[in-house]
Every structure is written in C-alpha cells, then in structure tokens.
Design a protein around this motif. Structure first.
Motif, PDB file in Angstrom:
ATOM      1  N   GLU A  75       9.560   4.179   7.586  1.00 59.01           N
ATOM      2  CA  GLU A  75      10.860   4.190   8.264  1.00 59.01           C
ATOM      3  C   GLU A  75      10.772   3.485   9.619  1.00 59.01           C
ATOM      4  O   GLU A  75      11.767   2.985  10.115  1.00 59.01           O
ATOM      5  N   LEU A  76       9.553   3.449  10.170  1.00 57.06           N
ATOM      6  CA  LEU A  76       9.324   2.671  11.393  1.00 57.06           C
ATOM      7  C   LEU A  76       7.863   2.233  11.409  1.00 57.06           C
ATOM      8  O   LEU A  76       6.961   3.074  11.266  1.00 57.06           O
ATOM      9  N   THR A  77       7.643   0.931  11.529  1.00 52.76           N
ATOM     10  CA  THR A  77       6.283   0.399  11.612  1.00 52.76           C
ATOM     11  C   THR A  77       6.107  -0.259  12.971  1.00 52.76           C
ATOM     12  O   THR A  77       6.919  -1.101  13.378  1.00 52.76           O
ATOM     13  N   ILE A  78       5.040   0.141  13.654  1.00 57.06           N
ATOM     14  CA  ILE A  78       4.758  -0.344  14.999  1.00 57.06           C
ATOM     15  C   ILE A  78       3.427  -1.087  14.995  1.00 57.06           C
ATOM     16  O   ILE A  78       2.412  -0.566  14.500  1.00 57.06           O
ATOM     17  N   LEU A  79       3.417  -2.292  15.544  1.00 54.50           N
ATOM     18  CA  LEU A  79       2.212  -3.114  15.674  1.00 54.50           C
ATOM     19  C   LEU A  79       2.052  -3.468  17.145  1.00 54.50           C
ATOM     20  O   LEU A  79       2.994  -3.964  17.776  1.00 54.50           O
TER      21      LEU A  79
ATOM     22  N   TYR B 128      -7.038   3.721  21.120  1.00 54.04           N
ATOM     23  CA  TYR B 128      -7.009   2.937  19.881  1.00 54.04           C
ATOM     24  C   TYR B 128      -5.743   2.074  19.851  1.00 54.04           C
ATOM     25  O   TYR B 128      -4.795   2.311  20.592  1.00 54.04           O
ATOM     26  N   LEU B 129      -5.748   1.080  18.983  1.00 51.54           N
ATOM     27  CA  LEU B 129      -4.611   0.178  18.881  1.00 51.54           C
ATOM     28  C   LEU B 129      -3.342   0.945  18.495  1.00 51.54           C
ATOM     29  O   LEU B 129      -3.390   1.855  17.670  1.00 51.54           O
ATOM     30  N   ALA B 130      -2.234   0.514  19.056  1.00 46.23           N
ATOM     31  CA  ALA B 130      -0.949   1.176  18.785  1.00 46.23           C
ATOM     32  C   ALA B 130      -0.315   0.596  17.526  1.00 46.23           C
ATOM     33  O   ALA B 130       0.739  -0.022  17.555  1.00 46.23           O
ATOM     34  N   ASP B 131      -1.004   0.784  16.410  1.00 47.02           N
ATOM     35  CA  ASP B 131      -0.502   0.417  15.087  1.00 47.02           C
ATOM     36  C   ASP B 131      -0.222   1.723  14.359  1.00 47.02           C
ATOM     37  O   ASP B 131      -1.168   2.437  13.994  1.00 47.02           O
ATOM     38  N   LEU B 132       1.033   2.058  14.168  1.00 49.16           N
ATOM     39  CA  LEU B 132       1.338   3.330  13.522  1.00 49.16           C
ATOM     40  C   LEU B 132       2.647   3.269  12.756  1.00 49.16           C
ATOM     41  O   LEU B 132       3.443   2.348  12.932  1.00 49.16           O
ATOM     42  N   VAL B 133       2.819   4.251  11.893  1.00 52.05           N
ATOM     43  CA  VAL B 133       3.915   4.229  10.926  1.00 52.05           C
ATOM     44  C   VAL B 133       4.540   5.616  10.821  1.00 52.05           C
ATOM     45  O   VAL B 133       3.827   6.621  10.729  1.00 52.05           O
ATOM     46  N   ILE B 134       5.867   5.661  10.853  1.00 52.34           N
ATOM     47  CA  ILE B 134       6.596   6.883  10.507  1.00 52.34           C
ATOM     48  C   ILE B 134       6.971   6.772   9.039  1.00 52.34           C
ATOM     49  O   ILE B 134       7.650   5.822   8.630  1.00 52.34           O
ATOM     50  N   LEU B 135       6.507   7.733   8.236  1.00 51.82           N
ATOM     51  CA  LEU B 135       6.696   7.654   6.779  1.00 51.82           C
ATOM     52  C   LEU B 135       8.029   8.246   6.339  1.00 51.82           C
ATOM     53  O   LEU B 135       8.614   9.099   7.008  1.00 51.82           O
TER      54      LEU B 135
ATOM     55  N   GLY C 268      -1.474   2.618  11.068  1.00 54.22           N
ATOM     56  CA  GLY C 268      -1.038   1.518  10.216  1.00 54.22           C
ATOM     57  C   GLY C 268      -1.976   1.308   9.041  1.00 54.22           C
ATOM     58  O   GLY C 268      -3.194   1.456   9.166  1.00 54.22           O
ATOM     59  N   ILE C 269      -1.414   0.985   7.887  1.00 50.18           N
ATOM     60  CA  ILE C 269      -2.212   0.710   6.690  1.00 50.18           C
ATOM     61  C   ILE C 269      -2.941  -0.624   6.860  1.00 50.18           C
ATOM     62  O   ILE C 269      -2.380  -1.602   7.358  1.00 50.18           O
ATOM     63  N   TYR C 270      -4.189  -0.650   6.417  1.00 48.48           N
ATOM     64  CA  TYR C 270      -5.031  -1.856   6.497  1.00 48.48           C
ATOM     65  C   TYR C 270      -5.413  -2.229   5.066  1.00 48.48           C
ATOM     66  O   TYR C 270      -6.210  -1.546   4.444  1.00 48.48           O
TER      67      TYR C 270
END
Length: 524
Positions: free
Chosen positions: A483-487, A458-465, A12-14
């Motif tokens: 296309e999918l953002t997960i927090l 690590y934290l499950a913050d990730l993004v499908i671009l 995930g972008i910070y």
C-alpha cells in the motif's frame, strides 16, 4: 511522519534474481497472464488485446503463468489461440518448454515446411509437413528466445516509459532492490542504455546491482576479458556500501550465464540435459579470469549432476588462484545434494533460490516422482548449514516477478496449482521465509549490514502491506500487495489511503499497451 494505521510494515523486498533491465524494455508490450485464475479469462484477454493491437505489432504473453493456476488445469490449444487472435500476430511463451505462434505469426516470420529446426529446438509440423505454430525447446530454450528477439521493439521514449512502469509494478509488490541476472539477448553496454539514463537522472525506483551475461557460445572468455577492461569492480560489501542518498546501479560481477556449454535449463517437460565434455575447460577459463581480476560471479545451476561438475571446476580454480572470500553463488540449485551443499559451504559460496517449483511442481513430479520433489530445493538444509541463501523470482520469462509467490511456496510447500509437494520439514515459518527475500538476498553480496531489517542506521527501504502477513490465511499470501513502498526514505509507490503520498505513475506508451487495460500481475 506517516501513520501506518496499524498495518504491517516490513523491510523492502530484495529479489536476488530478476531480469529487470531486459524486462523493463518490453514490459509495455506484454499481456500478463500472471495470476489469471481461468483459461477462459486468459483467452478473453488475448482476444481483447488482439483487437486493439495495431498493424505491425504483436500480441505477446511472455511467461509468468502455468496451466495449473487455471481452474481448467490445462494449456490453451492452437485452435483456441488462432480463434482469439485472428490476423494479429501472436507469440505466447510457456516456461522454458515451448511457445505458441498463431497463423498470422507463422506467416509474419516466414516459417514454412522447409524451415529447418535450429540447434536444440523443434518447429513442430503436421502430417503434411506444415508448421503447426508450436515451437519446442529440445532441450535448449534458444528457439524460444531467438524467435522472441525477432519481434518489433518499442521506441526509445516508449522503452523509458516501459522501464519506469515495470519498476513501479515491482514497487507495488513491495520490491525495493533487485539483483539483475543479465539474460539472453541482453547485450552490454548497448541494451543497458535505458537504465543508464534513468540512473543518471535519479529516476530508478529499485536498487539495481547487475551482472554481465555472456551472449555468444564459444567466445564467452573474450566477452569477459573485454568487459573486465571496460568496467572496474570494487568489492561491494559491508565495508564498501553506498550511503543512504543513492540508489545503487553498478556492475556487480559476471553471470548468470558464464559459458553456454554450462546451461542446464530447467525444462522439466524434457529429460535433464547432458552438458558437453568441453564444458569444464570453457568454464574454468572464464572463472579463472574472473577470480584473477576479483570479479564476483553467479552461475545458473539447476541439477545436482551439473552442480557436481561446476564445483569440480571451482575447486580446481581455487587451488590455482584462491577465491579468498570472493563473492560467488549458484542460481536455482533445485536438486543439489547434501554433499554438494557442504562443498559450497567450504568454498564460501551462496545460493539464490526461486519459486520455480511453484510453477512447475506438477511437471517435475510427473518426470521425477513425488519423493524427488519433497526437498526441491532443500532450503531448510541450506539454512541449517549456514550457507548464504537469498530468495528471488527469476521473472519475467519463466516465473512471475511477484515475490509473494515464492514466499507462499516456502511457507506452504504448495504450487500455484494447489498441489502440496514440499515435505513439512523443508518448509519455513513466515519470518524465515520473509528473511530469504530481505536479509537473505542482501547477504548473497554481503550487504546485510545496512538493509533487510527495520533498524536504526539501516536504509529507509520499507513497505506497508495490504494484509497482516503473520496472521492471515496462508492461501492469501500470494495475493499480498504494497500500500506504500518507500525507497531511500521517499515514497515511490502508494495505493488506497496512502496514494497521495507517492508520485502518480504515467500512462503506458504506446496507448494500446496491455498495461493500460490490465496492469501487470492479475490479482482479481
């Protein structure tokens, strides 16, 4: 299990510098020109929104754009703005430099030929002494923000909806964490009620450590003494980070404004502001108090001349009350020198850098020359010295909140207007640029031990671009979306074939909100 269909997945972008708490309260009122490709289209949007905005409300375009993004390569003029908006009051903010009021707006705010200029600002008047509608920052942005603060606010219900939609908009760009840098006319604790409410209900869709920004010139120290007594801060570091189940929301420290006298606003249209001689004493008093109570701090610092004076103060404080590893960093640091980078390193400080040159390179070059822009900011030098560096946007009132513009700037060395201003040796490869906006931002407040990487534990913050970031045409980087953002392991935003995995965003309130007709960042 989610099949990513071979698409690119990133942490995930910070965003290490964004005004999301304040911006969320107003997002639904704002017509965004971010990403609009022609002035003709921008004016058409203005006309359409003026026609649907009800009596008692305003059309407002609040930052995130520059004339150089338009094919026409020019600003709108007041005649065009008046023609497009008619009798609907309109306010258009352009960087930290100026704002436009249409005739209806001048009348609504009762600005006349006799209205005096505020301190640090100019109400432009014509040959007959009547206001034209142009408000100019000379050099302070107070005239711009104080005028904006006079415009009507949304209802409580609408502010909640607005904040949710702004966070969803950030999620749509892959943002999962934000350091909120406070902001002018953002009073604590009153103006934090919306995000307080959402945090209590578990409805925040970005992690949100935030800073407290002093509001009133001359009494900043009293503000911080009061806040220190109200808020207990623990060191939010690698030894004390939250677990995977919570979305952080807490006071991280003081800043980005610590004292008004230290405000060296980056209005590159005008000469660099000279900070007053009383600045050092005022700044030292505040930083001393923060260090004494172990409050982390951040400080707005655009120009090297200011940074030199700020470092003098921090070094004096450190001699009297050692920082002892206390978290602190400068924001912006566009023209910081090599010598001052060394001083920052010795004091264990960090630097939060943004994409302001993507919006202002042409203006900067016209004032300081092409050579001065080659290493503005000197990001490669910062990284080589192993200083903690995080990427951000400084959205919403000057730059856009789209982090991919910054990533584009650091990879290509170009502005959104297409001018190549950065020296090749100051550019970053695509992985290094992405790290600025993931691991780098986390490192600013010592959170890199559990986020910013796709790694077990690590934290499950990730993004499908939406695109293959590492191999796509570099010109298209600034158009990347999620296309999918997960927090926290839960989908907070989805589009296209992943849409059904995420909750549906509500319609914007009120119904006439520009968000219902245009959305936020304009990708078309």
């Amino acid at each position: 299990m989610i099949d990513a269909k071979g698409k690119t997945v990133i942490p995930g972008i910070y965003d290490s510098h964004l005004h999301v708490i304040r911006g969320g309260r107003f997002y639904n009122t704002e017509l965004r020109w971010d990403g609009v490709k022609t002035l003709k289209r921008a004016l058409a949007m203005l006309k359409e929104q003026a026609a649907r905005t009800p009596e008692g409300q305003w059309v407002r375009v609040v930052g995130g754009w520059t004339e150089y993004q338009f094919e026409e390569k020019r600003l709108p003029n007041l005649a065009e703005i008046n023609e497009a908006t008619g009798k609907t009051p309109t306010f258009i903010l352009y960087l930290y430099g100026q704002a436009y009021l249409n005739k209806a707006g001048i009348e609504k705010l009762a600005i006349t030929g006799d209205t005096p200029n505020p301190a640090g600002g100019l109400i432009q008047k014509d040959a007959l002494g009547q206001p034209t509608g142009l408000l100019i920052a000379e050099p302070s942005a107070f005239i711009l923000y104080s005028t904006l603060a006079k415009l009507p606010e949304l209802s409580q219900e609408e502010k909640v909806n607005s904040t949710k939609l702004f966070m969803s908009e950030l999620n749509s760009l892959g943002v999962t964490s934000v350091m909120d840098a406070g902001g002018g006319f953002q009073n604590f604790p009153d103006d934090y009620a919306i995000t307080d409410q959402l945090a209590k209900k578990g409805e925040l869709t970005v992690r949100l450590p935030y800073y407290l920004f002093a509001q009133k010139p001359g009494i900043e120290l009293q503000d911080y003494i009061k806040w220190i007594s109200m808020v207990e801060i623990t060191e939010h570091s690698g030894d004390n980070h939250s677990d995977n189940q919570s979305t952080e929301y807490y006071v991280q420290g003081g800043g980005e404004n610590l004292v008004s006298s230290a405000g060296d606003f980056e209005n590159f249209i005008k000469p660099r502001p000279e900070l007053p001689v009383l600045m050092e004493a005022q700044l030292k008093a505040v930083i001393s108090e923060l260090v004494k109570h172990r409050w982390p701090f951040r400080l707005h610092a655009t120009y090297n001349e200011s940074i030199t004076r700020f470092l003098d103060v921090i070094e004096q404080v450190n001699k009297e009350t050692p920082l002892n590893g206390l978290t602190w960093f400068f924001d912006h640091a566009e023209t910081v020198s090599n010598e001052n980078l060394d001083r920052i390193k010795v004091l264990e400080g960090g630097i939060a850098i943004q994409d302001r040159m993507a919006f202002q390179a042409e203006t900067f070059i016209s004032r300081y020359g092409k050579y001065a822009a080659l290493n503005t900011p000197p990001v490669r030098r910062m990284l080589e010295k192993q200083i903690r560096v995080g990427g951000g946007t400084d959205g919403t009132r000057v730059s856009s909140y789209n982090p991919w513009i910054g990533i584009y700037q650091f990879v290509t060395g170009k502005s959104v207007g297409g001018i190549e201003f950065t020296a090749k040796e100051n550019r970053l490869d695509r992985i290094a640029a992405l790290k600025l906006y993931t691991q780098g931002s986390a490192s600013l407040i010592h959170q890199e031990q559990d986020r910013g990487m796709l790694k077990k534990g690590y934290l499950a913050d990730l993004v499908i671009l939406s695109a293959d970031y590492l191999n796509m045409d570099e010109e298209k980087i600034k158009s990347i979306r999620s296309e999918l953002t997960i927090l926290n392991g839960k989908a907070v935003y989805g589009s296209g074939e992943f849409k059904q995995l995420a909750p549906v965003a509500p319609k914007a309130l009120p119904t006439w909100s520009p968000v219902n007709f245009y959305g936020g960042y304009q990708h078309n």
